[in-house]
Design a protein around this motif. Sequence first.
Motif, PDB file in Angstrom:
ATOM      1  N   PRO A 402     -50.353 -23.009  86.871  1.00  0.00           N
ATOM      2  CA  PRO A 402     -50.647 -21.586  87.065  1.00  0.00           C
ATOM      3  C   PRO A 402     -49.554 -20.618  87.481  1.00  0.00           C
ATOM      4  CG  PRO A 402     -52.375 -23.141  88.002  1.00  0.00           C
ATOM      5  CD  PRO A 402     -51.172 -23.947  87.844  1.00  0.00           C
ATOM      6  N   ALA A 403     -49.382 -19.547  87.264  1.00  0.00           N
ATOM      7  CA  ALA A 403     -48.382 -18.629  87.535  1.00  0.00           C
ATOM      8  C   ALA A 403     -48.285 -18.404  89.009  1.00  0.00           C
ATOM      9  CB  ALA A 403     -48.848 -17.333  86.758  1.00  0.00           C
ATOM     10  N   TYR A 404     -47.049 -18.202  89.431  1.00  0.00           N
ATOM     11  CA  TYR A 404     -46.784 -17.681  90.691  1.00  0.00           C
ATOM     12  C   TYR A 404     -45.762 -16.873  91.041  1.00  0.00           C
ATOM     13  CZ  TYR A 404     -43.536 -21.624  90.242  1.00  0.00           C
ATOM     14  OH  TYR A 404     -42.359 -22.473  89.904  1.00  0.00           O
ATOM     15  N   GLY A 405     -45.128 -16.683  92.035  1.00  0.00           N
ATOM     16  CA  GLY A 405     -44.148 -15.812  92.340  1.00  0.00           C
ATOM     17  C   GLY A 405     -44.485 -14.095  91.902  1.00  0.00           C
ATOM     18  N   ILE A 406     -45.775 -13.921  91.794  1.00  0.00           N
ATOM     19  CA  ILE A 406     -46.255 -12.574  91.164  1.00  0.00           C
ATOM     20  C   ILE A 406     -46.059 -11.511  91.939  1.00  0.00           C
ATOM     21  CG2 ILE A 406     -48.287 -11.671  90.330  1.00  0.00           C
ATOM     22  CD1 ILE A 406     -49.355 -14.677  89.863  1.00  0.00           C
ATOM     23  N   THR A 407     -45.449 -10.597  91.219  1.00  0.00           N
ATOM     24  CA  THR A 407     -45.121  -9.299  92.086  1.00  0.00           C
ATOM     25  C   THR A 407     -45.180  -8.084  90.803  1.00  0.00           C
ATOM     26  OG1 THR A 407     -43.635  -8.209  93.438  1.00  0.00           O
ATOM     27  CG2 THR A 407     -42.759  -9.461  91.764  1.00  0.00           C
ATOM     28  N   VAL A 408     -45.027  -6.815  91.439  1.00  0.00           N
ATOM     29  CA  VAL A 408     -45.173  -5.885  90.610  1.00  0.00           C
ATOM     30  C   VAL A 408     -43.901  -4.898  90.996  1.00  0.00           C
ATOM     31  CG1 VAL A 408     -47.575  -5.525  90.082  1.00  0.00           C
ATOM     32  CG2 VAL A 408     -46.530  -4.281  92.213  1.00  0.00           C
ATOM     33  N   SER A 409     -43.375  -4.131  90.048  1.00  0.00           N
ATOM     34  CA  SER A 409     -42.128  -3.225  90.304  1.00  0.00           C
ATOM     35  C   SER A 409     -42.114  -2.161  89.237  1.00  0.00           C
ATOM     36  CB  SER A 409     -40.958  -4.067  90.196  1.00  0.00           C
ATOM     37  OG  SER A 409     -40.762  -4.627  88.790  1.00  0.00           O
ATOM     38  N   ASP A 410     -41.529  -0.990  89.569  1.00  0.00           N
ATOM     39  CA  ASP A 410     -41.253   0.241  88.606  1.00  0.00           C
ATOM     40  C   ASP A 410     -40.217  -0.064  87.903  1.00  0.00           C
ATOM     41  OD1 ASP A 410     -39.423   1.093  90.058  1.00  0.00           O
ATOM     42  OD2 ASP A 410     -40.666   2.421  91.509  1.00  0.00           O
ATOM     43  N   GLY A 411     -40.125   0.994  86.745  1.00  0.00           N
ATOM     44  CA  GLY A 411     -38.815   0.858  85.999  1.00  0.00           C
ATOM     45  C   GLY A 411     -37.580   1.240  86.636  1.00  0.00           C
ATOM     46  N   TYR A 412     -37.439   1.746  87.767  1.00  0.00           N
ATOM     47  CA  TYR A 412     -36.398   2.046  88.505  1.00  0.00           C
ATOM     48  C   TYR A 412     -35.743   3.360  87.673  1.00  0.00           C
ATOM     49  CZ  TYR A 412     -36.630  -1.613  91.632  1.00  0.00           C
ATOM     50  OH  TYR A 412     -37.126  -2.788  92.419  1.00  0.00           O
ATOM     51  N   GLY A 417     -40.973   5.670  85.109  1.00  0.00           N
ATOM     52  CA  GLY A 417     -42.328   5.667  84.832  1.00  0.00           C
ATOM     53  C   GLY A 417     -43.111   4.483  84.381  1.00  0.00           C
ATOM     54  N   LYS A 418     -42.350   3.294  84.191  1.00  0.00           N
ATOM     55  CA  LYS A 418     -42.696   2.106  83.861  1.00  0.00           C
ATOM     56  C   LYS A 418     -43.326   1.282  84.920  1.00  0.00           C
ATOM     57  CE  LYS A 418     -42.425   1.981  79.518  1.00  0.00           C
ATOM     58  NZ  LYS A 418     -43.538   1.567  78.455  1.00  0.00           N
ATOM     59  N   ASP A 565     -45.715  -5.482  80.699  1.00  0.00           N
ATOM     60  CA  ASP A 565     -45.737  -4.148  80.943  1.00  0.00           C
ATOM     61  C   ASP A 565     -47.188  -3.553  81.027  1.00  0.00           C
ATOM     62  OD1 ASP A 565     -45.738  -1.258  80.658  1.00  0.00           O
ATOM     63  OD2 ASP A 565     -44.484  -1.040  78.906  1.00  0.00           O
ATOM     64  N   ILE A 566     -47.523  -3.225  82.468  1.00  0.00           N
ATOM     65  CA  ILE A 566     -48.937  -2.775  82.950  1.00  0.00           C
ATOM     66  C   ILE A 566     -48.981  -1.497  83.421  1.00  0.00           C
ATOM     67  CG2 ILE A 566     -49.229  -5.178  83.795  1.00  0.00           C
ATOM     68  CD1 ILE A 566     -48.682  -3.833  86.639  1.00  0.00           C
ATOM     69  N   THR A 567     -47.940  -0.512  82.558  1.00  0.00           N
ATOM     70  CA  THR A 567     -47.942   0.930  82.968  1.00  0.00           C
ATOM     71  C   THR A 567     -49.421   1.787  82.654  1.00  0.00           C
ATOM     72  OG1 THR A 567     -45.719   0.972  82.317  1.00  0.00           O
ATOM     73  CG2 THR A 567     -46.756   3.047  82.398  1.00  0.00           C
ATOM     74  N   ASP A 568     -49.836   1.211  81.466  1.00  0.00           N
ATOM     75  CA  ASP A 568     -51.101   2.101  81.056  1.00  0.00           C
ATOM     76  C   ASP A 568     -52.195   1.266  81.053  1.00  0.00           C
ATOM     77  OD1 ASP A 568     -49.776   4.107  80.187  1.00  0.00           O
ATOM     78  OD2 ASP A 568     -48.963   3.222  78.351  1.00  0.00           O
ATOM     79  N   GLY A 603     -53.902  -3.032  91.388  1.00  0.00           N
ATOM     80  CA  GLY A 603     -54.296  -1.842  91.978  1.00  0.00           C
ATOM     81  C   GLY A 603     -53.347  -0.665  92.013  1.00  0.00           C
ATOM     82  N   GLY A 604     -53.637   0.416  93.010  1.00  0.00           N
ATOM     83  CA  GLY A 604     -52.569   1.307  93.123  1.00  0.00           C
ATOM     84  C   GLY A 604     -52.489   2.323  92.151  1.00  0.00           C
ATOM     85  N   LYS A 605     -51.382   3.202  92.007  1.00  0.00           N
ATOM     86  CA  LYS A 605     -51.268   3.965  91.128  1.00  0.00           C
ATOM     87  C   LYS A 605     -50.081   3.939  90.175  1.00  0.00           C
ATOM     88  CE  LYS A 605     -49.637   7.692  94.398  1.00  0.00           C
ATOM     89  NZ  LYS A 605     -50.056   8.949  95.085  1.00  0.00           N
ATOM     90  N   LYS A 606     -50.035   4.802  89.313  1.00  0.00           N
ATOM     91  CA  LYS A 606     -48.658   4.706  88.039  1.00  0.00           C
ATOM     92  C   LYS A 606     -47.527   5.024  89.036  1.00  0.00           C
ATOM     93  CE  LYS A 606     -47.103   6.218  83.894  1.00  0.00           C
ATOM     94  NZ  LYS A 606     -47.488   7.100  82.695  1.00  0.00           N
ATOM     95  N   GLY A 607     -46.537   4.108  88.998  1.00  0.00           N
ATOM     96  CA  GLY A 607     -45.130   4.173  89.710  1.00  0.00           C
ATOM     97  C   GLY A 607     -45.426   3.305  91.104  1.00  0.00           C
ATOM     98  N   ALA A 608     -46.461   3.103  91.445  1.00  0.00           N
ATOM     99  CA  ALA A 608     -46.762   2.641  92.700  1.00  0.00           C
ATOM    100  C   ALA A 608     -47.903   1.338  92.566  1.00  0.00           C
ATOM    101  CB  ALA A 608     -47.063   3.591  94.007  1.00  0.00           C
ATOM    102  N   ARG A 609     -47.936   0.700  91.550  1.00  0.00           N
ATOM    103  CA  ARG A 609     -48.985  -0.412  91.333  1.00  0.00           C
ATOM    104  C   ARG A 609     -48.766  -1.527  92.419  1.00  0.00           C
ATOM    105  NH1 ARG A 609     -51.151   0.299  86.202  1.00  0.00           N
ATOM    106  NH2 ARG A 609     -52.827  -1.093  86.929  1.00  0.00           N
TER     107      ARG A 609
END
Length: 622
Positions: A402-412, A417-418, A565-568, A603-609
Amino acid sequence: MMTRSQQGRTNRLTRPSIAIAAAVAVTAGVVAAAPDAKTAQPGPKLSLIAASASVTLDSWKEDPGVYLDLGTYLTSENGAFELKVTRKSYKDPVVAAQIIRDGKKTQTKALPAGLVKDFSGLPDFAQISVIDAAGKSVLEKTEAFCPNNASGRVRPDAPANSKYPQSCPVNPFTLGSVWGVENGWAANTYAGYYSDAVQLPAGTYTAKISVTKKYRDLFGIEDKPQSVKVTVRERSWEGEGGGEGVSASSESSASSAGASSKTAAKSGASSKTDAHAGHGSAASEHAGHAAAAPAAASGHAGHGAPARTDAPAAATTGAGSTFNVGHGPYPPAPPALPWALKKQATEKGALGRQGFSAAAVGDRTGQTDGSRQAPGVQPNAKRPAGKATVPDVPKPDLRSLPAYGITVSDGYEDVPGKDYLAFSANVWNAGPAKLVVDGFRSPGKELMDAYQYFYDADGKQVGYTPTGTMEWDPRPGHEHWHFTDFASYRLLKADQKETVRSGKEAFCLANTDAVDYTVKNANWHPDNTDLSTACGQENSISVREVLDVGSGDTYTQDLPGQSFDITDLPNGTYYIQVLANPENRLKETNHDNNSALRKVVLGGKKGARTVKVPAHHLVDAN
């Protein structure tokens, strides 16, 4: 064992340095004594010894704290000390048993339920007490002990090599491990990166080290604490160049295990030898934890950060930024970036330097991040001739973790906006045969033709079959030959239908993690773990890539392609699917166990998922 990036790190402490071996060797007369009648019991005689009566430890002004490598070792006489640590599934707890061998007889002694919680070693094994020069107690702590720690012989007639793996695996989805101290050998009890630094001002101290009572009773170890004089000296990295602080002629580090540059967590840069430092895990001669190479002679090559003592074992990879904290000889991986990007963010504080982040901490020519260092095996001299056949011989069994080390980040600032969901993934080989793939390139061609080889029970090559291609990956963080269609990453919706697919489906195969060394034909010392040779150079004419039995191949979340890419995408429940051999191009024993799912909640919102990662049965690690 190796991460392809600073993931890990991956997972090993090197074999002891000459200094360690010499220090341990002087104790041979101590440990060769006959067993005490009160503690004698079936199995090996274990003893706690101190290699030296005194040690000098450093505390750096820029990174205060002392790592208590006190030079104490657990010796094993009258036989090897061996433990088998397993779990039936992720729904079952980790259990351990001692394997006692007496000639042709083998006895299995189950250890108490709940004694071990994971595969990192025996918890609360060593009790450490420190008093200052005035006789005041300033520290009381316990440390875990990995029997696979860096070790050496304590008598000249002991086996020349230890049969046991190096270090204890830290991949959260490890299934089985073997720990051991070879007969006539001694393993360092220092917990290394499993242990936090302690705050001790410069001065002199006396440390008392003992084995805690539950282990003395369990293994028949005599209650003989060791006393070590400790000198703590404060040093300044800025002073190492000859300015204020310690002079440049001072030792660059103080550790019987050999020093390695500590890389700040922000930069995530790994300290390795000149020729190595990056993708996965591998062992110099042995596998189990990726080998930590000594730092450059200066101790501060590149002036990245103050030096830090290595743990006395090899580094196991498979650990991402979350799981490598306190595990193995390397600092944790840097915070995840949007790995679809080519350049790292350059704003102040992002990673503290300019350039390509993956190239700084990942794979590149001559560098295998966190890897055990071993010569890569050579491909056949020429491409196979004759009719391709798939003989009826043992084959590999590829399985996904199973996947691990899971995190989110924006496009800097690079891709504003990504939003990205980054993760680490591992595909391992449950055997009973290793996976061997050779790539051959026709002059002038950009792709190599790939072939899978098959071997009989005696190791003789008895067949081969074409199995696709290999391609050169020029991206920073890779820069080597990838076998195409080895695995696929997909993000599935709550109904487990595909919604996003990662662009990464090509991989350089290497033994980065000891996933289960209890399976049939598991190789505790896999070769082909140095990607600079295993996965070739841009001008290579051929390469050989191997995934040995019991080992897995981890790509961490800080490499290009290790993200979606989870932007949308709307918030909600999803599953990360790691799928081995997606096109069934590789011949294996079972194609029904190639997929693994990991539930995530966006969760969260675009740019701050945000992402929440529920526990996977009993494995509560994101």
